[in-house]
Write a protein that holds these residues in place. Structure first.
Motif, PDB file in Angstrom:
ATOM      1  N   ALA A 275     -40.285  -6.281 -10.953  1.00  0.00           N
ATOM      2  CA  ALA A 275     -39.593  -6.117  -9.678  1.00  0.00           C
ATOM      3  C   ALA A 275     -39.506  -4.643  -9.299  1.00  0.00           C
ATOM      4  O   ALA A 275     -39.696  -4.276  -8.128  1.00  0.00           O
ATOM      5  N   HIS A 276     -39.256  -3.775 -10.266  1.00  0.00           N
ATOM      6  CA  HIS A 276     -39.162  -2.338  -9.981  1.00  0.00           C
ATOM      7  C   HIS A 276     -40.492  -1.806  -9.448  1.00  0.00           C
ATOM      8  O   HIS A 276     -40.531  -1.080  -8.442  1.00  0.00           O
ATOM      9  N   ASN A 282     -44.903  -1.598  -3.161  1.00  0.00           N
ATOM     10  CA  ASN A 282     -45.307  -2.562  -2.137  1.00  0.00           C
ATOM     11  C   ASN A 282     -45.529  -1.891  -0.788  1.00  0.00           C
ATOM     12  O   ASN A 282     -44.610  -1.276  -0.239  1.00  0.00           O
ATOM     13  N   PRO A 283     -46.727  -1.989  -0.201  1.00  0.00           N
ATOM     14  CA  PRO A 283     -46.987  -1.313   1.074  1.00  0.00           C
ATOM     15  C   PRO A 283     -46.182  -1.876   2.239  1.00  0.00           C
ATOM     16  O   PRO A 283     -45.775  -1.127   3.128  1.00  0.00           O
ATOM     17  N   ARG A 284     -45.967  -3.190   2.256  1.00  0.00           N
ATOM     18  CA  ARG A 284     -45.207  -3.777   3.369  1.00  0.00           C
ATOM     19  C   ARG A 284     -43.779  -3.264   3.380  1.00  0.00           C
ATOM     20  O   ARG A 284     -43.217  -2.968   4.443  1.00  0.00           O
ATOM     21  N   LEU A 285     -43.181  -3.135   2.195  1.00  0.00           N
ATOM     22  CA  LEU A 285     -41.822  -2.595   2.113  1.00  0.00           C
ATOM     23  C   LEU A 285     -41.811  -1.123   2.511  1.00  0.00           C
ATOM     24  O   LEU A 285     -40.888  -0.663   3.198  1.00  0.00           O
ATOM     25  N   ASN A 377     -35.786  -7.802  -0.274  1.00  0.00           N
ATOM     26  CA  ASN A 377     -35.323  -8.981  -1.006  1.00  0.00           C
ATOM     27  C   ASN A 377     -36.483  -9.927  -1.297  1.00  0.00           C
ATOM     28  O   ASN A 377     -36.613 -10.460  -2.414  1.00  0.00           O
ATOM     29  N   GLU A 378     -37.361 -10.126  -0.305  1.00  0.00           N
ATOM     30  CA  GLU A 378     -38.514 -11.004  -0.493  1.00  0.00           C
ATOM     31  C   GLU A 378     -39.444 -10.468  -1.581  1.00  0.00           C
ATOM     32  O   GLU A 378     -39.930 -11.220  -2.427  1.00  0.00           O
ATOM     33  N   VAL A 379     -39.707  -9.176  -1.543  1.00  0.00           N
ATOM     34  CA  VAL A 379     -40.606  -8.570  -2.532  1.00  0.00           C
ATOM     35  C   VAL A 379     -40.013  -8.691  -3.926  1.00  0.00           C
ATOM     36  O   VAL A 379     -40.720  -9.005  -4.899  1.00  0.00           O
ATOM     37  N   ASP A 380     -38.721  -8.448  -4.048  1.00  0.00           N
ATOM     38  CA  ASP A 380     -38.035  -8.538  -5.343  1.00  0.00           C
ATOM     39  C   ASP A 380     -38.173  -9.943  -5.920  1.00  0.00           C
ATOM     40  O   ASP A 380     -38.603 -10.136  -7.065  1.00  0.00           O
ATOM     41  N   PHE A 381     -37.835 -10.944  -5.113  1.00  0.00           N
ATOM     42  CA  PHE A 381     -37.901 -12.333  -5.591  1.00  0.00           C
ATOM     43  C   PHE A 381     -39.336 -12.766  -5.840  1.00  0.00           C
ATOM     44  O   PHE A 381     -39.615 -13.495  -6.804  1.00  0.00           O
ATOM     45  N   ALA A 382     -40.272 -12.329  -4.972  1.00  0.00           N
ATOM     46  CA  ALA A 382     -41.668 -12.732  -5.148  1.00  0.00           C
ATOM     47  C   ALA A 382     -42.218 -12.214  -6.471  1.00  0.00           C
ATOM     48  O   ALA A 382     -42.906 -12.948  -7.192  1.00  0.00           O
ATOM     49  N   ALA A 383     -41.917 -10.967  -6.806  1.00  0.00           N
ATOM     50  CA  ALA A 383     -42.414 -10.402  -8.068  1.00  0.00           C
ATOM     51  C   ALA A 383     -41.831 -11.152  -9.260  1.00  0.00           C
ATOM     52  O   ALA A 383     -42.550 -11.474 -10.219  1.00  0.00           O
ATOM     53  N   ARG A 384     -40.536 -11.441  -9.214  1.00  0.00           N
ATOM     54  CA  ARG A 384     -39.903 -12.154 -10.329  1.00  0.00           C
ATOM     55  C   ARG A 384     -40.434 -13.583 -10.440  1.00  0.00           C
ATOM     56  O   ARG A 384     -40.688 -14.079 -11.548  1.00  0.00           O
ATOM     57  N   ASP A 385     -40.624 -14.261  -9.293  1.00  0.00           N
ATOM     58  CA  ASP A 385     -41.141 -15.637  -9.320  1.00  0.00           C
ATOM     59  C   ASP A 385     -42.571 -15.684  -9.867  1.00  0.00           C
ATOM     60  O   ASP A 385     -42.916 -16.564 -10.665  1.00  0.00           O
ATOM     61  N   LEU A 386     -43.403 -14.739  -9.417  1.00  0.00           N
ATOM     62  CA  LEU A 386     -44.781 -14.708  -9.912  1.00  0.00           C
ATOM     63  C   LEU A 386     -44.818 -14.462 -11.414  1.00  0.00           C
ATOM     64  O   LEU A 386     -45.609 -15.088 -12.133  1.00  0.00           O
ATOM     65  N   LEU A 387     -43.964 -13.578 -11.892  1.00  0.00           N
ATOM     66  CA  LEU A 387     -43.947 -13.302 -13.328  1.00  0.00           C
ATOM     67  C   LEU A 387     -43.457 -14.525 -14.111  1.00  0.00           C
ATOM     68  O   LEU A 387     -43.982 -14.838 -15.193  1.00  0.00           O
ATOM     69  N   THR A 388     -42.463 -15.236 -13.576  1.00  0.00           N
ATOM     70  CA  THR A 388     -41.990 -16.464 -14.240  1.00  0.00           C
ATOM     71  C   THR A 388     -43.111 -17.490 -14.347  1.00  0.00           C
ATOM     72  O   THR A 388     -43.316 -18.117 -15.401  1.00  0.00           O
ATOM     73  N   ARG A 389     -43.862 -17.659 -13.254  1.00  0.00           N
ATOM     74  CA  ARG A 389     -44.967 -18.612 -13.265  1.00  0.00           C
ATOM     75  C   ARG A 389     -46.067 -18.168 -14.234  1.00  0.00           C
ATOM     76  O   ARG A 389     -46.693 -18.996 -14.906  1.00  0.00           O
ATOM     77  N   LEU A 457     -50.124  -8.109  -8.944  1.00  0.00           N
ATOM     78  CA  LEU A 457     -50.580  -6.732  -8.759  1.00  0.00           C
ATOM     79  C   LEU A 457     -50.601  -6.355  -7.282  1.00  0.00           C
ATOM     80  O   LEU A 457     -50.267  -5.226  -6.908  1.00  0.00           O
ATOM     81  N   ALA A 458     -50.985  -7.302  -6.419  1.00  0.00           N
ATOM     82  CA  ALA A 458     -50.987  -7.027  -4.976  1.00  0.00           C
ATOM     83  C   ALA A 458     -49.566  -6.796  -4.470  1.00  0.00           C
ATOM     84  O   ALA A 458     -49.332  -5.933  -3.614  1.00  0.00           O
ATOM     85  N   THR A 459     -48.605  -7.554  -4.992  1.00  0.00           N
ATOM     86  CA  THR A 459     -47.208  -7.354  -4.615  1.00  0.00           C
ATOM     87  C   THR A 459     -46.735  -5.964  -5.009  1.00  0.00           C
ATOM     88  O   THR A 459     -45.904  -5.349  -4.326  1.00  0.00           O
ATOM     89  N   GLN A 460     -47.273  -5.443  -6.092  1.00  0.00           N
ATOM     90  CA  GLN A 460     -46.907  -4.110  -6.568  1.00  0.00           C
ATOM     91  C   GLN A 460     -47.783  -3.014  -5.961  1.00  0.00           C
ATOM     92  O   GLN A 460     -47.606  -1.831  -6.286  1.00  0.00           O
TER      93      GLN A 460
END
Length: 472
Positions: A275-276, A282-285, A377-389, A457-460
């Protein structure tokens, strides 16, 4: 950002690009990513938008470039009481330099030389420094008119980086789709060949009287099933090749072959670390944060416009007059100092519209700040969700590999039982399909794992670095 900061110019640098587009091309994963970054038309449009914004940031500085103005004039004046005409030639040179803070600094020199020969007409000359300083505009604020143009260029750069990350993730997913479509065709080809051999062997055994005639229907149905599976796999392979060719801007007829094998050696992060990295890279953020900064600069300018105008005007110069040639000599002596200082105050009689514009700009700044927080918030949750999966898929991948091993052992045992007359051909066929089903499931998990890792990686904002594609 300071007003004097040069605007950002950037481009995509492709490191060691070696992919080529032949009628039949074998490409690695990295080559596909780099070729797509170089050729994709949607990415080209995003890059041109960024280049335009960078040029506009440069163009915004044209109002703050020092200007030199030279003027010459011949004056054929009217007759005086002595019936002489005041004919004169005058020259004027000025340099003015407006700054983004509203200050205007100038220097001027003028000369008027009489050509009429009248004895009472003197030549005149003067030089002066001038200053105009708004006392309220921009007071206590860092915002200048150039900030918005510079921020526009930076925002477009981040949007381009986001478009590049999205494209690389899509190309990577298409590449692994192609790789596993190739593997699927290979599996289905082996299964069909095995089913064909069983059909031939069963028909021969029936001819010899070893098996009943009804057994042929079991193996023929199995052969038809795998023939159907092979044709479906062939269709998926062609579509996967065409999808990757479209992303790489190749001809639809190009038969691309993915040459890389799956690799699962990457170490997964902890949720907090993932998440960090996403919040930092993240470019969008980043673009959303810059949009807030740009609107803050606009709000500051609107707040300036809502204030009364109080301008300080100053002029300090030297003047000279006298016989031809004496005017400039008098300036050199500094005998006649010319100084002026004044204040100009102006206020709109109806300040309501200006205040409304300033308040609207502040409201828009708060809206964009809320949008930035939503993206964060979206980026934070997306990174954590992807890592969980990804963690879950890693665990399921080990189980899927074991399932394939067990299915193959079951088939081997069933073949031995069938050879000993302890099993039926129907059971053997069923176990063969179990092996194929387990193999397909394993391939799908591998494909999902690789694709999800690319999405993380794209999210980051890190796919560009991984593929050696750099935005400068």
């Amino acid at each position: 950002m300071h007003a004097g900061m040069p605007c950002l110019r950037w481009m995509v640098v492709i490191v060691a690009l070696s992919a080529t587009a032949h009628a039949d091309s074998r490409v690695t994963r990295v080559e596909a990513a780099r070729l797509g970054a170089q050729r994709n038309l949607a990415l080209l449009a995003a890059r041109l938008a960024g280049e335009r914004a960078a040029l506009q940031a440069d163009a915004a500085r044209r109002d703050f470039v020092p200007t030199l103005e030279l003027r010459g004039e011949y004056d054929d004046g009217a007759a005086t009481v002595r019936e002489a005409r005041d004919r004169a030639v005058s020259y004027r040179g000025t340099v003015s330099w407006p700054t983004p803070l509203g200050t205007v600094v100038g220097a001027e020199a003028t000369s008027r030389e009489s050509t009429s020969g009248a004895p009472l007409l003197d030549d005149t000359a003067d030089v002066a420094l001038t200053l105009k300083q708004p006392l309220l505009e921009g007071f206590g604020r860092d915002a200048t008119p150039l900030d918005e143009a510079d921020l526009d260029a930076r925002i477009e750069r981040e949007r381009f980086r986001q478009a590049l990350e999205d494209l690389l993730a899509e190309i990577d997913a298409a590449y692994w789709d192609l790789a596993f479509a190739q593997a699927d065709v290979a599996v289905k080809t082996r299964s069909r060949a095995r089913a064909q051999q069983q059909f031939e062997d069963t028909r021969e055994n029936i001819r010899r009287g070893i098996l009943a005639e009804g057994e042929i229907y079991v193996v023929e149905e199995n052969l038809v099933f795998f023939e159907q599976q092979l044709r479906e796999a062939g269709e998926r392979l062609v579509l996967a090749q065409r999808r990757l060719a479209r992303l790489l801007q190749l001809e639809p007829s190009v038969a691309i072959t993915a040459s890389d094998a799956p690799s699962f050696g990457a170490t997964l992060q902890t949720p907090d670390a993932a998440a960090h990295d996403a919040l930092v890279g993240n470019p969008r953020l980043a673009a959303a944060g810059l949009e807030v900064d740009r609107q803050r600069a606009r709000a500051a300018r609107e707040a300036d416009r809502a204030l009364p105008r109080l301008d300080l005007d100053g002029r300090l110069g030297l003047a000279g007059a006298g016989e031809p040639g004496d005017a400039w000599a008098e300036i050199g002596r500094g005998d006649r100092v010319d100084g002026r200082l004044g204040l100009t105050f102006a206020v709109p009689l109806s300040p309501g519209p200006e205040r409304a514009a300033a308040e609207a700009a502040r409201v828009e700044e708060r809206r964009l700040a809320a949008e930035r927080d939503r993206v964060r918030n979206e980026v934070d949750f997306a990174a954590r969700d992807l890592l969980t999966r990804l963690h879950s898929l890693r665990e399921r991948l080990d189980l899927a590999r074991r399932r394939v091993e067990l299915a193959e052992l079951k088939l081997q045992a069933e073949n031995q039982k069938y050879a000993a007359g302890l099993s039926t051909l129907t059971d053997v066929v069923r176990f063969q399909r179990d092996v194929d089903e387990a193999t397909i499931g394993l391939d799908q998990l591998q494909r999902d794992l690789l694709t999800l890792h690319s999405r993380l990686l794209a999210t980051q904002g890190a796919l560009q670095e991984m593929f050696g594609v750099e935005v400068k």
